[in-house]
Design a protein around this motif. Sequence first.
Motif, mmCIF file in Angstrom:
data_model
loop_
_atom_site.group_PDB
_atom_site.id
_atom_site.type_symbol
_atom_site.label_atom_id
_atom_site.label_comp_id
_atom_site.label_asym_id
_atom_site.label_seq_id
_atom_site.Cartn_x
_atom_site.Cartn_y
_atom_site.Cartn_z
ATOM 1 N N PHE A 14 -4.737 7.482 -11.143
ATOM 2 C CA PHE A 14 -5.763 6.787 -11.924
ATOM 3 C C PHE A 14 -6.463 5.738 -11.065
ATOM 4 C CE2 PHE A 14 -2.739 8.309 -15.098
ATOM 5 C CZ PHE A 14 -3.584 8.869 -16.035
ATOM 6 N N SER A 15 -5.646 5.035 -10.258
ATOM 7 C CA SER A 15 -6.162 3.989 -9.377
ATOM 8 C C SER A 15 -5.078 3.684 -8.358
ATOM 9 C CB SER A 15 -6.507 2.723 -10.180
ATOM 10 O OG SER A 15 -5.319 2.144 -10.719
ATOM 11 N N ARG A 72 -3.250 1.332 -8.503
ATOM 12 C CA ARG A 72 -2.161 0.701 -9.242
ATOM 13 C C ARG A 72 -1.407 1.661 -10.152
ATOM 14 N NH1 ARG A 72 -1.836 -4.890 -9.785
ATOM 15 N NH2 ARG A 72 -3.386 -6.058 -8.600
ATOM 16 N N ASP A 73 -2.007 2.791 -10.494
ATOM 17 C CA ASP A 73 -1.395 3.668 -11.489
ATOM 18 C C ASP A 73 -1.410 5.118 -11.036
ATOM 19 O OD1 ASP A 73 -0.876 1.973 -14.090
ATOM 20 O OD2 ASP A 73 -2.834 1.342 -13.315
ATOM 21 N N LYS A 74 -0.228 5.758 -11.138
ATOM 22 C CA LYS A 74 -0.088 7.183 -10.858
ATOM 23 C C LYS A 74 0.791 7.816 -11.924
ATOM 24 C CE LYS A 74 -0.753 7.433 -5.843
ATOM 25 N NZ LYS A 74 -0.194 7.975 -4.571
ATOM 26 N N LEU A 75 0.457 9.068 -12.252
ATOM 27 C CA LEU A 75 1.218 9.822 -13.241
ATOM 28 C C LEU A 75 1.714 11.112 -12.609
ATOM 29 C CD1 LEU A 75 2.026 9.826 -16.321
ATOM 30 C CD2 LEU A 75 0.020 11.286 -16.677
ATOM 31 N N TYR A 76 3.000 11.422 -12.830
ATOM 32 C CA TYR A 76 3.618 12.632 -12.280
ATOM 33 C C TYR A 76 4.233 13.432 -13.433
ATOM 34 C CZ TYR A 76 3.726 9.724 -8.016
ATOM 35 O OH TYR A 76 3.423 8.901 -6.961
ATOM 36 N N ALA A 77 4.061 14.731 -13.388
ATOM 37 C CA ALA A 77 4.734 15.631 -14.328
ATOM 38 C C ALA A 77 5.325 16.779 -13.521
ATOM 39 C CB ALA A 77 3.753 16.167 -15.372
ATOM 40 N N SER A 78 6.629 16.988 -13.651
ATOM 41 C CA SER A 78 7.292 18.049 -12.887
ATOM 42 C C SER A 78 8.118 18.916 -13.820
ATOM 43 C CB SER A 78 8.170 17.466 -11.777
ATOM 44 O OG SER A 78 9.123 16.561 -12.291
ATOM 45 N N GLY A 89 0.813 -1.207 0.000
ATOM 46 C CA GLY A 89 0.000 0.000 0.000
ATOM 47 C C GLY A 89 0.842 1.250 0.000
ATOM 48 N N TYR A 90 0.195 2.381 0.227
ATOM 49 C CA TYR A 90 0.860 3.674 0.270
ATOM 50 C C TYR A 90 0.755 4.268 1.679
ATOM 51 C CZ TYR A 90 1.141 3.781 -4.838
ATOM 52 O OH TYR A 90 1.444 3.508 -6.145
ATOM 53 N N GLY A 128 -8.706 14.152 -4.208
ATOM 54 C CA GLY A 128 -8.353 12.750 -4.076
ATOM 55 C C GLY A 128 -7.797 12.126 -5.334
ATOM 56 N N LYS A 129 -7.736 12.893 -6.439
ATOM 57 C CA LYS A 129 -7.263 12.346 -7.716
ATOM 58 C C LYS A 129 -6.075 13.111 -8.285
ATOM 59 C CE LYS A 129 -10.041 8.880 -8.956
ATOM 60 N NZ LYS A 129 -9.568 7.559 -9.400
ATOM 61 N N THR A 130 -6.259 14.417 -8.456
ATOM 62 C CA THR A 130 -5.251 15.219 -9.149
ATOM 63 C C THR A 130 -4.850 16.396 -8.269
ATOM 64 O OG1 THR A 130 -6.338 14.663 -11.237
ATOM 65 C CG2 THR A 130 -4.693 16.411 -11.289
ATOM 66 N N THR A 131 -3.555 16.586 -8.136
ATOM 67 C CA THR A 131 -3.040 17.675 -7.305
ATOM 68 C C THR A 131 -2.030 18.500 -8.093
ATOM 69 O OG1 THR A 131 -1.171 16.380 -6.420
ATOM 70 C CG2 THR A 131 -3.277 16.248 -5.243
#
Length: 797
Positions: A316-317, A319-325, A34-35, A265-268
């Motif tokens: 996304f779930s 299981r899946d996370k996307l990061y852009a910096s 988990g996280y 809870g989804k996008t920050t």
Amino acid sequence: MKGRLTCWLAAVTAALLAAAAPDAAAQKKVTVSGYMTDASSGESLISATVLETASRQGTVTNNYGYYTLTLPAGEVSLEYSYMGYETVEHAFTLTRDTVIHVAFRPAPEMLSGAAVTASRSEMGVRGTQMSAVEIPVHQIKLVPALGGEVDVIKAIQLMPGVQSGTEGSAGLYVRGGGPDENLLLLDGVPIYNVNHMLGFFSVFNADAIKNVTLYKGSFPARFGSRLSSIVDVRMKDGNDKEFHGSASISNLAAKFQVEGPIIKGKTTFNVSARRTYYDVLSQPLLLLYQKIAKSESTVTAGYYFYDINAKVTHTFSNRDKLYASYYMGDDKVYANVKMGDESTDYKLKLGWNWGNIVGSVRWNHVFGPRLFVNTTVNYTQYRHKLDITGSERYLGGKDTEMTLAYHSLINDLSGAVDFEFNPTPAHDIRFGATYIRHTFKPSITTIRYKDEDSANAAIDTTFGDKNLYTNEAALYAEDNWSLAPWLKVNFGLRYSLYATSGKTYHSLEPRLSLRALFTDDFSFKASYSKMSQAVHMLSNSNISLPTDLWVPSTDLIEPMRSRQVAAGLFYSLGPVDFSVEGYYKGMDNVLEYRDGASFLGSSTGWEAKVAKGRGWAYGVEFLAQKKSGRLTGWIGYTWSKSMRQFNREGNIINLGQPFPAKYDRRHDLSVTASWAVSKKIDLAATFVFGTGICGSLAMQKLNLLPGYSYQFDTYLSTVTVDYLEGRNNYRMPSYQRLDLGINFNRTFRNGNHRTISVSVYNAYNRNNPFLVYRDGQHLKQLSIFPIMPSVSYTYEF
């Protein structure tokens, strides 16, 4: 080579399959994963700990807050902990793979130490990692700052084994290495130039940062490309619950930071910016001076730097996370001069700027409870531009104009894939690959001249170095293996390839570290690491200048290489960690300018101006660090020696005799402490002492007798010349400094917070040497930083 790589990958795959294969005779194994996050913000927590209290098996979260722990099925009692937060406990019957996300709440102020004792990452007593330290960002912000501007690199300089170079500079000299031997990563992306204001400040804005880790040795196989250190800086993801921010103003700069949810809870997002304003303040003074002096010219001039950090995270779930910096920062010097009379108009314009652009997109995917993968695409650029334009215009006549431009550029486009595999509690396996496409545009000079009075009086020419394209690739694998409850080993292998100028260099780099646990709070560690570096920085100065050029290894200049061994004792006494380490580092193919050679902004023919040699450094480091409670800080001491020798044929320096490295310092002491007097007031102090650095200085003069010179075919009279005993023969006076700070805090009824910080740099006005030079028969010292008070105001909402 392709066959060797295929065999290597096959061997790694076979080992992983064997480790993951079930044992029919063994008890059923299931996985908890988990996280771990901050309950109030949703921010992921790096190096948080989960421990099964009965078996004492545990693990820590990775750089994205994810953990996985494989245990025998049955009754389990899990204890989750993180520094400064309340411990969370879960007791249940574990029958199948289970996902548990843990949200930590801050511990009460007076009890925060209780949460720390259970929070031990791989850098603590029980882990295999040594020669590394995590510096909490809240401690960095409490260190008294030059100009009121908190600086990550200056906090790192206070750690044992790290030298600061000249007075006030942001350079890093780690365990006898040079300033170009450090890999500085912002969210995993290399930054070539981390300096602002000629090296007196760094590009890292503390308001945008979540975690800072310094590796001085015992390098895990996933790191490479530099000899001396890795500085891993991680940016905040952003609050996924509500909007928060801060605004700050100091003697030097103004800055702000805003974070919050785009989709709860989804996008920050997290955005911060900083800019100095000395140019804004100095311009009215400059105009006033021109008016008082009755100057015939009009001058506008100034200097400033700025930084922009931005990050967006989308879940996304589970299981899946996307990061852009993204990061962008520049230093800018500008000047405009106008003068003339009724018939003539003269103008001179100067524009000089340099800076970085860094961008990355990364995707995290959890394939299963035991396998985590991170895929990254990165871009980094360092650019330097100097443009000077002068013009002369006559009333009713022709114009004359001249332009001089000097530009240099580095572009890196890279991709990486990193796997984390946890087949059993005894194995924590990482493996992956990386590729970098380097584009070097070392130095391009353009000269344009136009005179309208003469049709032939025109020049438009560009000259300089050709673009250089190089390719760098690496494969790695490492396993953090618990051989027994008291014995743990991290062994890894890194293969790197560097293709440049028709030449390909290969390097096989083994890494090994072990931990022997005497008690739960006392251990012995040892390590070995081999590193290579295929890029070099050309510089003629003691401070960081924008004209410093990065160049790749060529068919004439091989990559630098190092081997380092270290051993030490580690002890934990409640919230205080103690360590004593000894190390020896050997370096090969290190570069120094030949006697009489210099670099003046062009990389043309640079290989002929440098000599290749070897270096060695050894020392003992002591660190006592307390990260929690009302009193926090650290004491660091280093005894070290760093030497160089250039005695190869055609590469002779100093007659082939060993000489001390420029930043060789025998003793280095730093003490940093902060004390929370109450909720409204906290105090901070820093004291540093260091043996003086080395330099080449002629201490005697020789009178050469008169005689006939066949070389110049003339008779020479008596000549007096300076006599230099050897390279780096002179050691400057010792360096010492005391910094003091006090913070006045207030929390308003609406929950917003205000801090007024007052600090004094060099509190007892010590004249520390920045430069020592000869003036006749005497030595004189230049000091640039006297006692310097500063004030900053921060409002958090």
